[in-house]
Each structure stands twice: as C-alpha cells, then as structure tokens.
Design an enzyme around this catalytic site. Structure first.
Site, PDB file in Angstrom:
ATOM      1  N   CYS A  59      47.039  82.213  13.044  1.00  0.00           N
ATOM      2  CA  CYS A  59      47.143  82.022  11.086  1.00  0.00           C
ATOM      3  C   CYS A  59      47.408  83.431  10.492  1.00  0.00           C
ATOM      4  O   CYS A  59      48.515  84.392  11.110  1.00  0.00           O
ATOM      5  CB  CYS A  59      46.311  81.151  10.807  1.00  0.00           C
ATOM      6  SG  CYS A  59      46.737  80.777   8.883  1.00  0.00           S
ATOM      7  N   GLU A  83      45.098  76.412  13.495  1.00  0.00           N
ATOM      8  CA  GLU A  83      43.598  76.276  13.981  1.00  0.00           C
ATOM      9  C   GLU A  83      43.008  75.838  13.168  1.00  0.00           C
ATOM     10  O   GLU A  83      42.761  74.747  12.704  1.00  0.00           O
ATOM     11  CB  GLU A  83      43.687  77.380  12.398  1.00  0.00           C
ATOM     12  CG  GLU A  83      42.254  78.103  12.693  1.00  0.00           C
ATOM     13  CD  GLU A  83      42.750  78.758  11.316  1.00  0.00           C
ATOM     14  OE1 GLU A  83      43.795  78.989  10.903  1.00  0.00           O
ATOM     15  OE2 GLU A  83      42.123  80.163  10.628  1.00  0.00           O
ATOM     16  N   LYS A 109      39.947  85.060  16.457  1.00  0.00           N
ATOM     17  CA  LYS A 109      40.376  85.893  15.403  1.00  0.00           C
ATOM     18  C   LYS A 109      39.984  87.824  14.812  1.00  0.00           C
ATOM     19  O   LYS A 109      38.839  86.908  14.435  1.00  0.00           O
ATOM     20  CB  LYS A 109      41.084  84.926  14.284  1.00  0.00           C
ATOM     21  CG  LYS A 109      41.629  85.059  12.965  1.00  0.00           C
ATOM     22  CD  LYS A 109      41.735  84.147  11.926  1.00  0.00           C
ATOM     23  CE  LYS A 109      42.911  83.740  11.064  1.00  0.00           C
ATOM     24  NZ  LYS A 109      42.555  82.654  10.195  1.00  0.00           N
TER      25      LYS A 109
HETATM   26  C1  ACM Z   1      44.249  81.630   7.116  1.00  0.00           C
HETATM   27  O1  ACM Z   1      44.549  82.591   8.193  1.00  0.00           O
HETATM   28  N1  ACM Z   1      43.779  80.383   7.733  1.00  0.00           N
HETATM   29  C2  ACM Z   1      45.633  80.970   5.829  1.00  0.00           C
END
Ligand code: ACM
Length: 258
Positions: free
Chosen positions: A150, A41, A117
């Site tokens: 993530c 990420e 995300k």
């Molecule tokens: C995250 O979502 N970077 C912990």
C-alpha cells in the site's frame, strides 16, 4: 521468458472475521486459472484496529497460522502462487512481541518470502511495528517477483529498488484510502519498466473509533504504464490477464534509448 497469467482479487473483508474472509477468498479462487494472484493488504483481519492489543489478538505467526495453512493448500491444489497481505505476529530473539503489516508470497510448497511494510500509513503507526525486512526479489517460474504494501507507493525508491534488483512484476497488496495511488502506479511501472499488480479492497469499515472507506479500482499495469485491467470502486472482482514477461526485460524504449 514467456507468458504468465497474473491477477488480483478485490473484495470487501469484514473487520475481525478472519474465518469468513478466508472462506470468501478460498471460494473466489476455487476454480481460478492463473500463475500469480494478488490479494489486498490485511484481507483476513481487516484494517482499522482500535489499538495494538486488538491487532495483537487477531494477528498470527506465519509458521503457526490456520490462515496460511489454508492458503498453502489452495496454492498446492491450483498450482498457484499467491501474494497476500497478512497481520504477522512475531516473538523476537529478546522475547519481545512484535506485529507487522506484512505481505507473504505463498507457493504450492511453502511460504516463499515475507515482506514487512516499511512505510506505515497514518494510524497504523499507533499499533504496527515498522518493517525490518529488506526489499527482495523472489523467482517464481523464472519470473522475478517483488512485493510492496500500500503506502509504499508514495516512495518511488521502493519500486526503484525492486526494479534495480531485477523485478519483472511488482505485487502490491493495498487498502487505499487516498485517491492518488492508482495513477501513481502507472508512473512507477513506466519509470521502472515493470508490470505492477495493485490489489485493493473496497467498502467501509465502521468502528466505534471512526470509519474508513477504501477506493477499490484494483489494477494491472504493463511496463509502459498502460492499464490492462481495472476494477470498479465498489465491486467484488477477480481479474486475470496474460502478460508477456519479456516486455519487463526489454529496456529499449526507442532504437536509441536504453
Ligand atoms: C495504506 O497504506 N493502507 C493507505
């Protein structure tokens, strides 16, 4: 459905040093033999922004980005697909600036898909916009690829939706700070019958407003949740494994359980 070489590159990006981080990735992948490589990420900007302005100054639009152009060139030269985190700047239809914590699927010819995300983690909520894209599958060399980022790991629905849409492989760029994800992803793989590639970063980001340490241990799991590769908590690591994609299409757990 045949064999495919999939992998991850775990490294330690330096906050704000986009060009250096890009050079690190280009150097590491220069001679790679793989079909799909997953990066962490936010691997070019770094992660722990102090505010939205700082993020905005480092983010780039996908279609006007020297970073994406360099990655496209790499994919073309190596005949490779990359899944990478990306700080994505967008000016929407109403002329409002937005910035997403995105994952890009990049191939030799173009950016195939952008996922933004959905589940922002902790301080990310202070500077990113939550994702507004659907969970979609892209087909690469006949193989169905899903992406999540993530903290999406904590919501089983994300992997399940990707699996219901036909995913063979879930590619998962990450900057993990909690310790539960790597174990949970073995379960996501098993309960959905998919391969997963979690590409995490390692190292500590020390900023004036605080510091964060990331957990490394990037991994590749098979559809029974077995790890085929796992990096150490603190190491630069390029790992590629060959997988039999047909195992993600076979839902016959026993002779009598499909
Ligand atoms: C995250 O979502 N970077 C912990």
């Amino acid at each position: 459905m045949g064999m495919l070489k999939i992998g991850f590159f775990q490294f330690n990006p330096e906050f704000g040093r986009i060009r250096n981080n890009l050079e690190m990735v280009l150097g590491a992948l220069d001679g790679v033999q793989a079909d799909i490589i997953v990066l962490p990420e936010l691997p070019f900007t770094g992660y722990f922004f102090k505010d939205r302005q700082e993020l905005f100054d480092l983010a780039e639009p996908v279609d006007d980005s020297p970073t994406v152009d360099a990655l496209l060139h790499l994919c073309r030269r190596r005949q490779l697909h990359l899944v990478t985190g990306f700080a994505e700047k967008v000016v929407d239809d109403e002329n409002v600036d937005r910035v997403f914590n995105s994952a890009l699927l990049i191939g030799p010819d173009n950016v195939v898909h952008t996922y933004r995300k959905l589940h922002l983690f902790n301080t990310e909520k202070g500077y990113f916009d939550p994702g507004d894209t659907l969970l979609e599958i892209s087909v690469v060399r006949g193989v169905r690829i899903g992406m999540m980022v993530c903290f999406d790991w904590a919501f089983p629905e994300v992997a399940r939706i990707l699996a219901l849409k036909g995913a063979d492989i879930i590619c998962h760029p990450s900057n993990l700070v909690l310790t539960h994800c790597q174990q949970a992803m073995c379960t996501r793989a098993l309960e959905n019958g998919v391969y997963t590639v979690t590409a995490n970063r390692y190292g500590t980001e020390m900023r004036a407003h605080g510091e964060l340490t990331f957990t490394g241990q990037s991994q590749i799991t098979d559809p029974l949740g077995k790890r085929h590769s796992k990096a150490k908590p603190h190491e630069r690591c390029l790992s590629v494994v060959e997988i039999d994609v047909s195992r993600a299409r076979n839902n016959q757990l026993t002779a009598k359980n499909n």
